[in-house]
Motif scaffolding. Sequence first.
Motif, short mmCIF file in Angstrom:
data_model
loop_
_atom_site.label_atom_id
_atom_site.label_comp_id
_atom_site.label_asym_id
_atom_site.label_seq_id
_atom_site.Cartn_x
_atom_site.Cartn_y
_atom_site.Cartn_z
N MET A 152 -44.54 -46.37 49.11
CA MET A 152 -44.81 -44.94 49.05
C MET A 152 -43.92 -44.25 48.01
O MET A 152 -44.36 -43.35 47.29
CB MET A 152 -44.60 -44.30 50.42
N LEU A 153 -42.66 -44.67 47.93
CA LEU A 153 -41.77 -44.11 46.92
C LEU A 153 -42.21 -44.49 45.52
O LEU A 153 -42.10 -43.70 44.58
CB LEU A 153 -40.33 -44.56 47.17
N LEU A 154 -42.74 -45.71 45.39
CA LEU A 154 -43.25 -46.15 44.09
C LEU A 154 -44.45 -45.31 43.67
O LEU A 154 -44.57 -44.90 42.51
CB LEU A 154 -43.62 -47.63 44.15
N ILE A 155 -45.34 -45.05 44.62
CA ILE A 155 -46.51 -44.20 44.33
C ILE A 155 -46.07 -42.81 43.91
O ILE A 155 -46.57 -42.25 42.93
CB ILE A 155 -47.44 -44.13 45.56
N LEU A 156 -45.11 -42.26 44.64
CA LEU A 156 -44.63 -40.91 44.32
C LEU A 156 -43.92 -40.89 42.97
O LEU A 156 -44.06 -39.93 42.20
CB LEU A 156 -43.68 -40.42 45.41
N SER A 157 -43.18 -41.94 42.66
CA SER A 157 -42.42 -41.97 41.41
C SER A 157 -43.32 -41.96 40.18
O SER A 157 -42.93 -41.47 39.12
CB SER A 157 -41.51 -43.20 41.37
N THR A 158 -44.54 -42.49 40.32
CA THR A 158 -45.45 -42.50 39.17
C THR A 158 -45.85 -41.09 38.76
O THR A 158 -46.17 -40.84 37.59
CB THR A 158 -46.71 -43.31 39.48
N SER A 159 -45.83 -40.15 39.72
CA SER A 159 -46.19 -38.77 39.39
C SER A 159 -45.05 -38.06 38.68
O SER A 159 -45.24 -36.96 38.14
CB SER A 159 -46.55 -37.99 40.66
N MET A 160 -43.86 -38.67 38.66
CA MET A 160 -42.71 -38.06 38.00
C MET A 160 -42.63 -38.44 36.52
O MET A 160 -41.80 -37.90 35.79
CB MET A 160 -41.42 -38.48 38.71
N ILE A 161 -43.48 -39.36 36.09
CA ILE A 161 -43.49 -39.75 34.68
C ILE A 161 -44.22 -38.67 33.89
O ILE A 161 -45.38 -38.37 34.18
CB ILE A 161 -44.19 -41.11 34.49
N PRO A 162 -43.59 -38.07 32.89
CA PRO A 162 -44.27 -37.02 32.11
C PRO A 162 -45.53 -37.57 31.44
O PRO A 162 -45.54 -38.68 30.90
CB PRO A 162 -43.22 -36.62 31.06
N GLY A 163 -46.61 -36.79 31.51
CA GLY A 163 -47.85 -37.22 30.89
C GLY A 163 -47.71 -37.47 29.41
O GLY A 163 -48.37 -38.36 28.83
N VAL A 164 -46.83 -36.70 28.74
CA VAL A 164 -46.64 -36.85 27.30
C VAL A 164 -46.07 -38.23 26.98
O VAL A 164 -46.36 -38.80 25.93
CB VAL A 164 -45.70 -35.74 26.78
N ALA A 165 -45.25 -38.79 27.88
CA ALA A 165 -44.65 -40.10 27.64
C ALA A 165 -45.71 -41.20 27.58
O ALA A 165 -45.51 -42.23 26.94
CB ALA A 165 -43.62 -40.41 28.73
N LEU A 166 -46.83 -40.99 28.28
CA LEU A 166 -47.90 -41.99 28.31
C LEU A 166 -49.00 -41.68 27.30
O LEU A 166 -49.96 -42.45 27.18
CB LEU A 166 -48.51 -42.05 29.71
N LEU A 167 -48.87 -40.57 26.60
CA LEU A 167 -49.94 -40.09 25.73
C LEU A 167 -50.24 -41.07 24.59
O LEU A 167 -51.40 -41.46 24.38
CB LEU A 167 -49.57 -38.72 25.17
N VAL A 168 -49.22 -41.47 23.87
CA VAL A 168 -49.43 -42.33 22.69
C VAL A 168 -49.97 -43.71 23.06
O VAL A 168 -50.99 -44.15 22.51
CB VAL A 168 -48.13 -42.44 21.87
N PRO A 169 -49.33 -44.43 24.00
CA PRO A 169 -49.89 -45.75 24.35
C PRO A 169 -51.30 -45.67 24.92
O PRO A 169 -52.14 -46.53 24.65
CB PRO A 169 -48.90 -46.31 25.37
N THR A 170 -51.56 -44.64 25.73
CA THR A 170 -52.91 -44.48 26.29
C THR A 170 -53.92 -44.20 25.19
O THR A 170 -55.04 -44.73 25.21
CB THR A 170 -52.93 -43.33 27.32
N TYR A 171 -53.53 -43.39 24.23
CA TYR A 171 -54.44 -43.07 23.12
C TYR A 171 -54.79 -44.34 22.33
O TYR A 171 -55.97 -44.59 22.04
CB TYR A 171 -53.80 -42.05 22.19
N PHE A 172 -53.79 -45.14 21.98
CA PHE A 172 -54.05 -46.35 21.21
C PHE A 172 -54.91 -47.35 22.01
O PHE A 172 -55.77 -48.03 21.44
CB PHE A 172 -52.73 -47.01 20.77
N LEU A 173 -54.68 -47.41 23.33
CA LEU A 173 -55.47 -48.31 24.16
C LEU A 173 -56.93 -47.86 24.19
O LEU A 173 -57.84 -48.68 24.00
CB LEU A 173 -54.89 -48.33 25.58
#
Length: 277
Positions: free
Chosen positions: A107-128
Amino acid sequence: MHIRRSEKMLSWAVLTAVVLIVLIPLSWAVLTSLKSEANVMAYPPTFFPTEPSLSAYKAVFRNQTFGSDLFNSVFYAVGAVALAVLLSAPAGYAASRFEFRGKRAVMLLILSTSMIPGVALLVPTYFLLDALGLLNNAAVIIVVQAARLVPQTVWFMQNFVDAVPRELDEATQVDGANHWQTFTRVILPLVRPGIAASAVIGMITTWNDYITVAAFAPEVAHRTLQVALVNQVFDSIGITWSYVMAYAVVSSLPIVAIFVLAQRWFISGLTAGAVKG
């Protein structure tokens, strides 16, 4: 008695200050949308329009892409919230009712994923997505936005289910119901206010999401009202402030209407933890 009166006056003063802080910018935006552009640029500035006009609103509704932008905003928001609730409701029930090794860590792992800023995942997600040829794909936008809602919604749903007495589960299971039947026929009807609260929060979050659509759906046919609004600010011919403010007001009305209509359920959902067995 005097202390209570002072505390009450202080509370009212703080609440009044907060309301003014919120209402003054909103009032300025609405009044600016009713001004002519000459009135907007006048110096010294005036709070109220000299000659109120709805010409800016007419221009918004006459915009060629307004209809498609509105449809995309509604489609993405409803799709993302529906998917998030569909996945989170069973997960929240399982988290509330089942015991398993490492449950707290999960449950803490699930919650922690919401703490990752969306901008941090923007570039890798875009390239994928670019490599897979999935840019400008409505289904992908919905999945990405739903993925950002799911962690928080799972926690909400767990708390809502926790407020339902376990005796109800046991009673249905004595009558021969399995866990799925208990969840769908007993738990879900009781946590509807919680689902409504989660849905309203998800709608507001998704509706105001600019960066996801701007990055993963750059084509005009797939953009939303928020993307179109920001594009007005960067228009090469300059900013027409009365038009921009009218666009902002119009783009905010659907989500305000949703909140007003679901207000009773929203408040009930937020206070679901006070339900007694």
